[in-house]
Design an enzyme around this catalytic site. Structure first.
Site, PDB file in Angstrom:
ATOM      1  N   ASP A   7       0.795  -1.237   0.000  1.00 10.96           N
ATOM      2  CA  ASP A   7       0.000   0.000   0.000  1.00 10.96           C
ATOM      3  C   ASP A   7       0.824   1.284   0.000  1.00 10.96           C
ATOM      4  O   ASP A   7       0.265   2.368   0.168  1.00 10.96           O
ATOM      5  CB  ASP A   7      -0.981   0.039   1.190  1.00 10.96           C
ATOM      6  N   LYS A  32       3.404   1.039  -4.905  1.00 12.65           N
ATOM      7  CA  LYS A  32       4.234   0.427  -5.961  1.00 12.65           C
ATOM      8  C   LYS A  32       3.482   0.346  -7.288  1.00 12.65           C
ATOM      9  O   LYS A  32       3.985   0.788  -8.321  1.00 12.65           O
ATOM     10  CB  LYS A  32       4.673  -0.993  -5.547  1.00 12.65           C
ATOM     11  N   THR A  33       2.286  -0.227  -7.222  1.00 10.47           N
ATOM     12  CA  THR A  33       1.501  -0.398  -8.441  1.00 10.47           C
ATOM     13  C   THR A  33       1.129   0.950  -9.039  1.00 10.47           C
ATOM     14  O   THR A  33       1.252   1.161 -10.250  1.00 10.47           O
ATOM     15  CB  THR A  33       0.233  -1.237  -8.146  1.00 10.47           C
ATOM     16  N   HIS A  79       8.473  -9.151  -8.077  1.00  8.93           N
ATOM     17  CA  HIS A  79       9.001  -9.199  -6.724  1.00  8.93           C
ATOM     18  C   HIS A  79       9.443 -10.625  -6.373  1.00  8.93           C
ATOM     19  O   HIS A  79      10.547 -10.848  -5.917  1.00  8.93           O
ATOM     20  CB  HIS A  79       7.909  -8.730  -5.748  1.00  8.93           C
TER      21      HIS A  79
HETATM   22  P1  GDP Z   1       1.071  -1.096  -3.490  1.00  3.28           P
HETATM   23  O1  GDP Z   1       0.440  -2.079  -2.550  1.00  3.28           O
HETATM   24  O2  GDP Z   1       2.408  -0.676  -2.991  1.00  3.28           O
HETATM   25  O3  GDP Z   1       1.114  -1.561  -4.901  1.00  3.28           O
HETATM   26  O4  GDP Z   1       0.177   0.236  -3.425  1.00  3.28           O
HETATM   27  P2  GDP Z   1      -0.932   0.772  -4.437  1.00  3.28           P
HETATM   28  O5  GDP Z   1      -0.325   1.346  -5.643  1.00  3.28           O
HETATM   29  O6  GDP Z   1      -1.961  -0.284  -4.632  1.00  3.28           O
HETATM   30  O7  GDP Z   1      -1.510   1.982  -3.609  1.00  3.28           O
HETATM   31  C1  GDP Z   1      -2.105   1.805  -2.340  1.00  3.28           C
HETATM   32  C2  GDP Z   1      -3.046   2.964  -2.065  1.00  3.28           C
HETATM   33  O8  GDP Z   1      -2.306   4.182  -1.983  1.00  3.28           O
HETATM   34  C3  GDP Z   1      -4.078   3.167  -3.164  1.00  3.28           C
HETATM   35  O9  GDP Z   1      -5.310   3.507  -2.553  1.00  3.28           O
HETATM   36  C4  GDP Z   1      -3.536   4.335  -3.970  1.00  3.28           C
HETATM   37  O10 GDP Z   1      -4.540   5.085  -4.574  1.00  3.28           O
HETATM   38  C5  GDP Z   1      -2.826   5.134  -2.897  1.00  3.28           C
HETATM   39  N1  GDP Z   1      -1.711   5.918  -3.443  1.00  3.28           N
HETATM   40  C6  GDP Z   1      -0.695   5.458  -4.205  1.00  3.28           C
HETATM   41  N2  GDP Z   1       0.141   6.460  -4.536  1.00  3.28           N
HETATM   42  C7  GDP Z   1      -0.352   7.580  -3.955  1.00  3.28           C
HETATM   43  C8  GDP Z   1       0.072   8.947  -3.919  1.00  3.28           C
HETATM   44  O11 GDP Z   1       1.074   9.355  -4.498  1.00  3.28           O
HETATM   45  N3  GDP Z   1      -0.697   9.798  -3.177  1.00  3.28           N
HETATM   46  C9  GDP Z   1      -1.808   9.400  -2.534  1.00  3.28           C
HETATM   47  N4  GDP Z   1      -2.473  10.310  -1.840  1.00  3.28           N
HETATM   48  N5  GDP Z   1      -2.224   8.143  -2.550  1.00  3.28           N
HETATM   49  C10 GDP Z   1      -1.522   7.225  -3.256  1.00  3.28           C
HETATM   50 MG    MG Z   2       0.494  -3.436  -5.700  1.00  7.18          MG
END
Ligand code: GDP
Ligand code: MG
Length: 370
Positions: free
Chosen positions: A89, A92-93, A137
């Protein structure tokens, strides 16, 4: 079993026989040029002399063709291969999606943005960067274990509102163990609760010292969501790549790593391969893990058929007889009989390993009963 003479081995590596003998002596093996040594010893001495051994069959240690290091004149710059890692969260994605949109080559034509495990972005400057997607990963860990790491740079995503978390630390450990440089992307800097300085402070406790604090780790404050500083992050990646002087010979016998693979209903086994060296072409005979086949088609990350794939380019390879495993190496070989020989050897090794494992199991079983 003794498989190769010291002289033949020296020839394949283009090393002097005397040097191989000397190297063997250092390993405690006394052998003359005409004597034969076993494959394990051959493999060791090949590594010792700075070559990459490729063990293709019990009866053969292939060095001459596939393992030989390239000479400097044949090497040309290649794009960096980047893996994005970090705590769940932290974005990354989102970051990979945002970076993908910076590609100037355009994806609107055809509009098929299929999700393959790796993609390449072309920047305004013409430079390219290859990203391995999140499923990568697992492949990253696999690759590391196999010593065939294709990742040049790790982008460590840390959410500025959350800071360093367990998986952040794990990612740091992985990257350090693999000797891969880290670039820190402090994400979610659009949030009012963002505390990028706290992130830098926390990273310090894990021996990751960013430039602003006297270290040499590049860090960029970004927002995947608001699209802030994505160009800065790409610049940092290219800067790091420049330091690494990434090069490959596009004209040699090709090899690569399977990033992901699946059985597609219409297309059969599909392996997403990141080419490491050489250029894979349609029509090539390839071996990937214990599968082989003639390349029927190569499909790029935009769903477009391409005739060939140079170093650092991710492509879907169609034509394999079965589905290989992520992390396995794919190599081009010169004949179908060679491909069969290699895959049969690997299949036998796998069976042996499995029966050894079950043998151990039954022994434990036996002790339990006693
Ligand atoms: P991952 O688990 O690392 O792949 O994370 P995700 O890309 O799925 O993002 C997790 C949450 O963080 C989602 O609800 C995204 O919309 C939010 N998010 C990701 N990048 C940003 C950002 O730059 N700013 C904000 N405010 N939210 C973000
Ligand atoms: Mg992800």
């Amino acid at each position: 079993p003794e498989v190769i003479t010291v002289g033949d081995l020296a020839n394949r590596m283009a090393e002097r026989g005397a040097d191989v003998v000397k190297s063997l002596m250092r390993m405690g093996v006394m052998a003359t040029i005409t004597q034969t040594i076993d494959a394990d010893t051959a493999e060791l001495v090949v590594q010792e002399l700075g070559h990459r051994p490729v063990r293709v069959a019990e009866s053969d240690v292939e060095i001459g063709v596939m393992g030989n290091e390239d000479v400097a004149e044949d090497l040309v710059s290649r794009p960096p291969v980047v893996t994005v890692m970090g705590h769940v969260d932290h974005g990354k994605t989102s970051l990979l999606d945002a970076l993908r949109k910076t590609d100037v080559a355009g994806r609107e034509a055809g509009g098929i943005t299929q999700h393959i495990g790796a993609y390449q972005v072309q920047l305004k400057s013409g430079s390219k960067i290859t990203f391995i997607d999140t499923p990568g990963h697992a492949a990253f860990t696999e690759m590391r274990a196999r010593g065939a790491n294709v990742t040049d740079v790790v982008v460590l995503v840390v959410a500025a509102d959350d800071g360093v978390m367990p998986q952040t630390i794990e990612a740091i450990r992985h990257a350090k163990a693999a000797g891969v440089p880290i670039i820190v992307a402090i994400n979610k800097c659009d949030l009012p609760s963002a505390k990028p300085d706290r992130v830098r402070q926390e990273l310090l406790q894990h021996e990751l010292v960013v430039e602003g604090m006297g270290g040499d780790v590049l860090d960029v404050e970004v927002s995947a969501k608001a699209g802030i500083n994505l160009d800065k992050l790409e610049e940092a990646i290219l800067l790091q790549a420049e330091i690494l002087e990434l090069k490959a010979n596009p004209r040699r016998t090709a090899d690569g790593v399977v990033v992901e693979a699946k059985l597609d209903k219409g297309r059969g086994p599909v392996a997403t391969v990141l080419v490491k060296r050489g250029t894979v072409k349609v029509g090539d005979i390839v071996v990937a893990g214990s599968e082989w086949g003639r390349v029927r088609a190569l499909v790029n990350d935009r769903g477009i058929n391409v005739p060939d794939a140079p170093p650092a380019m991710p492509v879907e390879v169609l034509g394999l007889g079965g589905v290989p495993l992520a992390g396995e190496e794919m190599v081009v070989v010169d004949s179908e009989s060679r491909a069969r020989e290699i895959t049969e050897y690997r299949a036998r090794k796998k069976r042996e390993a499995e029966s050894a494992k079950s043998g151990r199991g039954s022994l434990e079983q036996m002790f339990k009963q006693i």
